[in-house]
Design an enzyme around this catalytic site. Sequence first.
Site, PDB file in Angstrom:
ATOM      1  N   PHE A   1       0.857  -1.183   0.000  1.00 48.52           N
ATOM      2  CA  PHE A   1       0.000   0.000   0.000  1.00 48.52           C
ATOM      3  C   PHE A   1       0.894   1.234   0.000  1.00 48.52           C
ATOM      4  CE2 PHE A   1      -4.643   0.625   1.349  1.00 48.52           C
ATOM      5  CZ  PHE A   1      -5.117  -0.335   0.492  1.00 48.52           C
TER       6      PHE A   1
ATOM      7  N   GLN B   1      -8.565  14.243   3.849  1.00 43.02           N
ATOM      8  CA  GLN B   1      -7.875  13.472   2.819  1.00 43.02           C
ATOM      9  C   GLN B   1      -8.700  13.408   1.544  1.00 43.02           C
ATOM     10  OE1 GLN B   1      -7.003   8.957   3.189  1.00 43.02           O
ATOM     11  NE2 GLN B   1      -5.053  10.018   3.224  1.00 43.02           N
TER      12      GLN B   1
ATOM     13  N   HIS C   1      -8.895  11.269  -1.534  1.00 39.46           N
ATOM     14  CA  HIS C   1      -8.392   9.993  -2.051  1.00 39.46           C
ATOM     15  C   HIS C   1      -8.065  10.187  -3.523  1.00 39.46           C
ATOM     16  CE1 HIS C   1      -7.993   5.794  -3.070  1.00 39.46           C
ATOM     17  NE2 HIS C   1      -8.066   5.480  -1.791  1.00 39.46           N
TER      18      HIS C   1
ATOM     19  N   LEU D   1     -15.443   5.198  -4.305  1.00 40.20           N
ATOM     20  CA  LEU D   1     -14.035   4.883  -4.061  1.00 40.20           C
ATOM     21  C   LEU D   1     -13.512   3.736  -4.924  1.00 40.20           C
ATOM     22  CD1 LEU D   1     -11.461   5.096  -2.176  1.00 40.20           C
ATOM     23  CD2 LEU D   1     -12.594   3.417  -0.723  1.00 40.20           C
TER      24      LEU D   1
ATOM     25  N   GLU E   1      -6.913   1.953  -3.057  1.00 34.95           N
ATOM     26  CA  GLU E   1      -5.473   2.038  -3.269  1.00 34.95           C
ATOM     27  C   GLU E   1      -4.894   0.652  -3.566  1.00 34.95           C
ATOM     28  OE1 GLU E   1      -3.608   4.889  -0.674  1.00 34.95           O
ATOM     29  OE2 GLU E   1      -2.077   3.429  -0.144  1.00 34.95           O
TER      30      GLU E   1
ATOM     31  N   ARG F   1      -1.057   9.494  -0.006  1.00 39.48           N
ATOM     32  CA  ARG F   1      -2.272   9.869  -0.735  1.00 39.48           C
ATOM     33  C   ARG F   1      -2.322  11.360  -1.030  1.00 39.48           C
ATOM     34  NH1 ARG F   1      -6.930   6.197   2.245  1.00 39.48           N
ATOM     35  NH2 ARG F   1      -6.327   4.246   1.210  1.00 39.48           N
TER      36      ARG F   1
ATOM     37  N   HIS G   1     -12.364  11.927   1.150  1.00 35.51           N
ATOM     38  CA  HIS G   1     -12.476  10.544   1.593  1.00 35.51           C
ATOM     39  C   HIS G   1     -12.456  10.403   3.105  1.00 35.51           C
ATOM     40  CE1 HIS G   1     -12.006   6.245   1.483  1.00 35.51           C
ATOM     41  NE2 HIS G   1     -10.794   6.249   1.969  1.00 35.51           N
TER      42      HIS G   1
ATOM     43  N   ARG H   1      -3.442  10.608   6.422  1.00 37.14           N
ATOM     44  CA  ARG H   1      -3.531   9.216   6.838  1.00 37.14           C
ATOM     45  C   ARG H   1      -2.969   8.295   5.765  1.00 37.14           C
ATOM     46  NH1 ARG H   1      -6.956   5.116   5.836  1.00 37.14           N
ATOM     47  NH2 ARG H   1      -8.697   6.288   4.973  1.00 37.14           N
TER      48      ARG H   1
END
Lengths: 584, 231
Positions: A117, A238, A240, A250, A253, A284, A351, A396
């Site tokens: 990730f 955030q 995304h 969404l 990731e 991100r 997000h 995050r």
Amino acid sequence: MERRKFDVAIIGAGGAGMRAALQLSSGGYNVAVLSKVFPTRSHTVAAQGGITAALGNVTEDNWLWHMYDTVKGSDYLGDQDAIEYLCRMGPQAVYEMEHFGLPFSRLENGKIYQRPFGGQSRNFGGEQATRTCAAADRTGHAMLHTLYQRNIQAKTHFFVEYMAIDLVRDGEGRVLGVVAFDMEKGEPLLIEARATLLATGGAGRIFQASTNAFINTGDGLGMASRSGIPLEDMEFWQFHPTGVQGAGVLISEGVRGEGGYLVNGNGERFMERYAPHAKDLAGRDVVARAIALEIHEGRGCGEARDHVLLKLDHIGREKIMARLPGIREISINFAHVDPLEAPIPVVPTVHYMMGGIPAHYRGQVVVPARTGPEEAVQGLYAIGECACVSVHGANRLGGNSLLDLLVFGRAAADHIVEFLKENPASPPIPADGTDLARSRLARWERRQGSERVADIYRDMQRIMQAHCGVFRKAEVLEQGLVKLEEVRRRLDDAAISDHSKVYNTARIEALELENLMEVAFATIRSALARRESRGAHARDDYPERNDKSWLKHTLVHRDGTIDYKPVRLKPLTVPSFPPKTRSY
Amino acid sequence: MRFSIYRYDPDTDSSPYMKDYDLDIGSKDMMLLDALIMIKARDDTLSLRRSCREGVCGSDAMNINGKNGLACITPLSSLKEPVELRPLPGLPVIRDLIVDMEPFFRQYHSIRPYLVNNDPPPETERLQSPEERAVLDGLYECILCACCTTACPSFWWNPEKFVGPAGLLQAWRFIADSRDQATSQRLDDLEDPYRLFRCHSIMNCVDACPKGLNPTAAIGEIKRMMVRRTV
């Protein structure tokens, strides 16, 4: 008003609320869990890619490396005591879920499957790590259902389709419970509890385009704010990198973790320019800004050049069907593209809220008081997305949110057990304890009003989208604040036409809008005040991070005043990671 | 586009009625839920459940032109006009498109939907091979929307006694899990003229499932396992 009495009231039945409930119910405590929706409808269900913990099942790993990545990912705004706790407890939290029955995907040797990730490294910034544990691309669904199942077994008492209205506090500031509203019957209910735990999730619905569910309306933040508690770090939202263009849904990731990558209108794999080492798996905030810049500078895709493409057909049918089946489904439904054959059109989309109700790493809500910036509010806890612990700081990392729910869900429950032992008696509810909630409910009985909730809702979302987006500057934020004040004045003159007692969704949406409005103001005021760029907060007029002046947390009060408190740079047991330049 | 929507508010209406709404949706491709949100912005008394708007939370199940489905993943372009929307059949109506899901969840709870394993947990994960895990695909993805169960005539007639396709799919999800140790109790619990055996393989459930799952096949597996253990 009808009254019920419990040891603990938990507001919200997502991953955090249900992990805490399970711990307390299994320990023999009398727990009430209130939820606006049936528990498995909570938005944890939509988490896709996975949960990050240093199991080391695929590549060698160490929770300290995870901690380093999380501190760096937070752009050094995260509190290092809390981050240490998160990462150190990570493997245990994941193993517990496996023992509870979560159907993780598996490796050939039978261990839990892990995928790479964004923002993950080995050995403090070295090669890419493979740290995110997954159940295909439905990890949140699998987790939420498993937690609900264990709570059935533990006989947790659920109040399904009850909306919490306001906290009940006494003259000494202690929290004594909550007033809720039975959505089906239209009646209020007072839940008396020695400890109250807010686990109400995010508030992404302040924006026009968001990956968040309709229910993510910041109810816990609204309640905290109205009861005098400031909100922390609300400027950090955030975006995304990969929401489906137009629909906002969404795309995990995990797609890039499995080998997918982004291309611009020239067919260029542009992340190589922005993050030469990590490329598409940079933080991100970094990837989202890169996409926004590509589009802004005319290198977007499509006729309007208003998106980029996420390519994954090259990773092969077998891998997509086994590891990313939900993504394929979403892409076909919402982008009309089968990713086996063609790339998915994506744009950065709101997000996750890094800020929230200030809490320490064992879940207690802490506010500035005479004794210092972090005095505990007796009887009040906050966990999950609605809380700011702060483990995510200014940005995050993917996969850390599900971990946050589990680790702090359990930690808060453990602290509540200690608190209940020290506080065996419940203080009396003061005569005016439910006034705040009563007046909120009564306000929507009014039949006269020239404004409609749906119009105000939409205008608030447009303002936040236009004035508080990926890139910010003073002038635009100031205009946004003025517009938001106009919209709030209109809210005073709004009425609903539905006055039925039975399942009145118009009233619920009006109450939600009031909560969103609190969040929107806190966000834009905090964003205007922070004159630097850090993590997800990017100011065109202050493009650099400024540790000298701004290595501190924002605390915004309801009246608009702002305090700050220092970042906890000292971990619990290990050496600190001092701030340094952040690059991927 | 014309929508004909079932309306009933027990507070004010003596009986249910259908109400028509006309919506100018232009050429934009939208989901049915988007249209319902637009209608609700005009008439805030229309009541429905909705949350994730991407087909994973299971809130907005309803009867769409005679077939159960999720409004959020049903494209308007797939629907004939007027679009007739009713609450899920077979469950008591609370208001408008909102039904009382309690009988559905009671059956789900009745199958003890949680992993049973009485061995002391190891320090790390319990091992499960990819092949053992693959058996759970097509089972664990259920979102409890109730589209299948409320499409099942056997459930309509015996909602108190027949577990229904969603509950039985989950019963099989746990029986099939290599980590679960309660297979024989689970089978005992279902060995009953109603709980399992009211399924007559009508297969409405398979047709209704918005996630493409197959409860009938799962029920068949349970029945086969019961036969095997008696011989």
